[in-house]
Design an enzyme around this catalytic site. Structure first.
Site, PDB file in Angstrom:
ATOM      1  N   CYS A 213      -0.597  -7.781  -6.891  1.00 34.87           N
ATOM      2  CA  CYS A 213      -1.166  -6.780  -6.237  1.00 34.87           C
ATOM      3  C   CYS A 213      -1.615  -5.574  -7.039  1.00 34.87           C
ATOM      4  CB  CYS A 213      -0.050  -6.323  -5.041  1.00 34.87           C
ATOM      5  SG  CYS A 213      -0.482  -4.746  -4.236  1.00 34.87           S
TER       6      CYS A 213
ATOM      7  N   GLY B  11      -0.876  -0.779  -0.295  1.00 36.29           N
ATOM      8  CA  GLY B  11       0.372  -0.364  -1.245  1.00 36.29           C
ATOM      9  C   GLY B  11       1.574  -1.130  -0.732  1.00 36.29           C
TER      10      GLY B  11
END
Lengths: 311, 249
Positions: free
Chosen positions: A129, A71
């Site tokens: 991502c 994250g």
């Protein structure tokens, strides 16, 4: 054996570099070897403010690979410059700094700051991502958004910009062409593939985030195929990555069309993998009849033309 | 490192003894070895196993078979080599801890590091009481070894051996002169332990790790202090041992 590769902003003495996110900011691996041995250092993604990332568990092993959902945890661009880039000043190796964000404004702000730092030689725009709710992959799945972000970052960056592409897209060639058209100086590919693993006891995903990015040897054939396709469709260089664990994999990426090769997950199993690959590469190239890294790049699709020209 | 022994000591639980050149650097209890499992690239992540004992040139780890990686490890034979990085992490800070009454509280695979810790504490003239929790009778290990260090109480979840219940149930019956506690086990147990005690203590956390060297940010935990300058700790590097109350459980 000539291992040198000259890429926009990055003069590499060999084609091996760690992949962003698998190497922190280099500090931990400097306990294991001299970071000057590397072709370049890719540092972990920076966002404008510090981020804590996702709840744990953040990793799960899979057959021949792993899932992660970190994250984008990082201390924020200012602290990265003050603490991490300062630490890296003792090395001469070029630095590729990964830039992330939730909005175009955030990417632009981080790119402006990192691009102006004297120790940063190029930026890697992280539009791939899969583990954050906002930003990241949303830019990496829509060619027009990716192009507009690339243009905005290029307009403020003092150093060349590489765009890191996601494999989680319908047509990666279209994405690559879109960011090339928007001024990208290079590409890095591939980021992780979105995956999931379930706990048989609880029946729930092992990762607290539910899904995570699959990396490791199991994704290498996908990465090779994508580098092979994209490198023939664009004229900007590619940093290839995805499941590299041995020197044969490095050569395969070069033949597929990559100009340099990044090592990610393999750093976890063997912290010395990068210097080992650098040491082993000349012998393998020699055995396969290549006199330089340049001669290997894109050989897979240049084969026909070179045999026709009789060389 | 070379395998000297790899034997079944309790339900799915193995004790492995290894020797190699860096055993003499394994001085601080609570650190772990990061062990490569599987052949080739079948398993891309190492397994962090806490050091259960160091005796001269031999290091002991104790692990439970929970999947294919640890199953592979259990099949290693004497004389084979295993690829080990270590010792890693920050262990229990016991330098200067002398003449105290320490209680060790462990649950399941959290028990092993407490043995090496207990040995060191006894060597440093401390009195040690151990409270060890297991799922059931067939999971109990190292009971006699702990008894040699001092008073040892065993609990089992199902009551098949020792006291029925959890380790936290016994905290109230401990001698009042206990000065400090050291604990290792699953998070809910550590939470219970640190909330029950009023004396200072240290806890050791378990977490799924990536690199095991502090680079990948897989095994982080939040700090209890919202004003903390970082706001997090890396379990593989800053831990696995933390002062009780430093991180959120």
């Amino acid at each position: 054996m000539d291992l040198r590769v000259s890429l926009p902003g990055l003069e590499l003495k060999n084609p091996i570099l760690p992949a962003s996110g698998c190497f922190g900011f280099g500090r931990e691996f400097s306990e294991f070897y001299d970071l000057n041995e590397l072709g370049a250092i890719t540092i972990k993604a920076a966002t404008s403010e510090g981020r804590f990332g996702n709840p744990t568990p953040r990793v799960a092993e899979t057959s021949g690979g792993m899932l992660n959902a970190i994250g984008l945890q990082n201390p924020g661009v200012k602290r990265i410059m003050e603490e991490e880039l300062k630490f890296l000043e003792q090395y001469e190796t070029p630095i590729l700094a990964n830039v992330a964000g939730s909005t175009e404004e955030e990417y632009v702000e981080v790119a402006r700051e990192l691009g102006a730092h004297h120790r940063v030689n190029a930026l890697e725009l992280n539009i791939s991502c899969p583990n954050v709710k906002e930003g990241g992959i949303q830019f990496g799945t829509d060619p027009s958004l990716a192009a507009s972000l690339t243009r905005a970052v290029k307009s403020v960056s003092e150093v060349p910009v590489y765009v890191k592409l996601s494999p989680n897209t319908g047509d990666i060639v279209e994405m690559a062409k879109a960011v090339e058209g928007a001024g990208a100086d290079g590409l890095s590919m591939i980021n992780t593939l979105v995956g999931m693993k379930l706990d048989l006891g609880t029946g729930r995903p092992i990762l607290a985030n539910g899904t995570g990015g699959l990396s490791g040897p199991s994704i290498k054939p996908v990465a090779i195929r994508m580098v092979y396709q994209v490198s023939q469709a664009v004229s900007i260089p590619i940093i290839g990555m995805g499941g590299v664990t041995c020197v044969e994999d490095v050569l395969e990426f070069l033949l597929a069309g990559a100009s340099a090769v990044a090592v990610g997950t393999a750093n976890f199993q063997n912290p010395l993998i990068c210097p080992e690959l650098i040491e082993q590469l000349p012998e393998l190239m020699d055995r396969c009849g290549y006199g330089s890294v340049q001669a290997c790049i894109g050989r897979s699709f240049k084969h026909e033309e070179t045999s026709l020209s009789g060389t | 490192m070379h395998v000297l022994q790899n034997k079944w000591i309790a339900s799915n639980t193995f004790e492995m003894k290894l020797t190699g050149r860096f055993v003499n650097s394994m001085k601080q209890p609570g650190q772990f070895l990061h062990i490569k499992v599987g052949d080739g690239t079948s398993h891309v992540l190492r397994r962090p196993l806490s050091i259960a004992n160091v005796d001269h040139h031999i290091v002991t780890v104790i692990y439970k078979i929970v999947g294919k990686g640890t199953k592979w490890l259990s099949e290693r034979k004497i004389g084979e080599t295993v690829d080990v990085i270590g010792p890693r992490g920050t262990g229990f800070p016991i330098e200067g801890v002398r003449n105290e009454h320490i209680v060790l509280i462990g649950g399941g695979v959290g028990v092993p590091p407490l043995y090496y810790l207990g040995r060191k504490l006894v060597q440093q003239s401390n009195t040690v009481t151990s409270v060890l929790g297991f799922q059931g009778k067939d999971g109990v290990f190292y009971e006699d070894a702990f008894r040699e260090l001092g008073e040892t109480l065993i609990t089992t979840d199902d009551g098949s051996y020792g006291y029925k219940g959890r380790v936290t149930d016994l905290i109230g019956v401990l001698n009042q002169d206990v000065t400090q506690y050291f604990s290792c086990g699953p998070k809910p147990m550590l939470k219970g332990v640190s909330e029950t005690f009023t004396i200072p203590g240290f806890i050791s956390l378990e977490e799924r790790m990536g690199c095991g060297v502090g680079a990948c940010f897989a095994c982080v935990c939040e700090t209890s202090d919202p004003e903390d300058s970082k706001g997090y700790r890396k379990i593989c590097q800053d831990g696995p041992v933390f002062p009780a109350g430093e991180v959120v459980l």
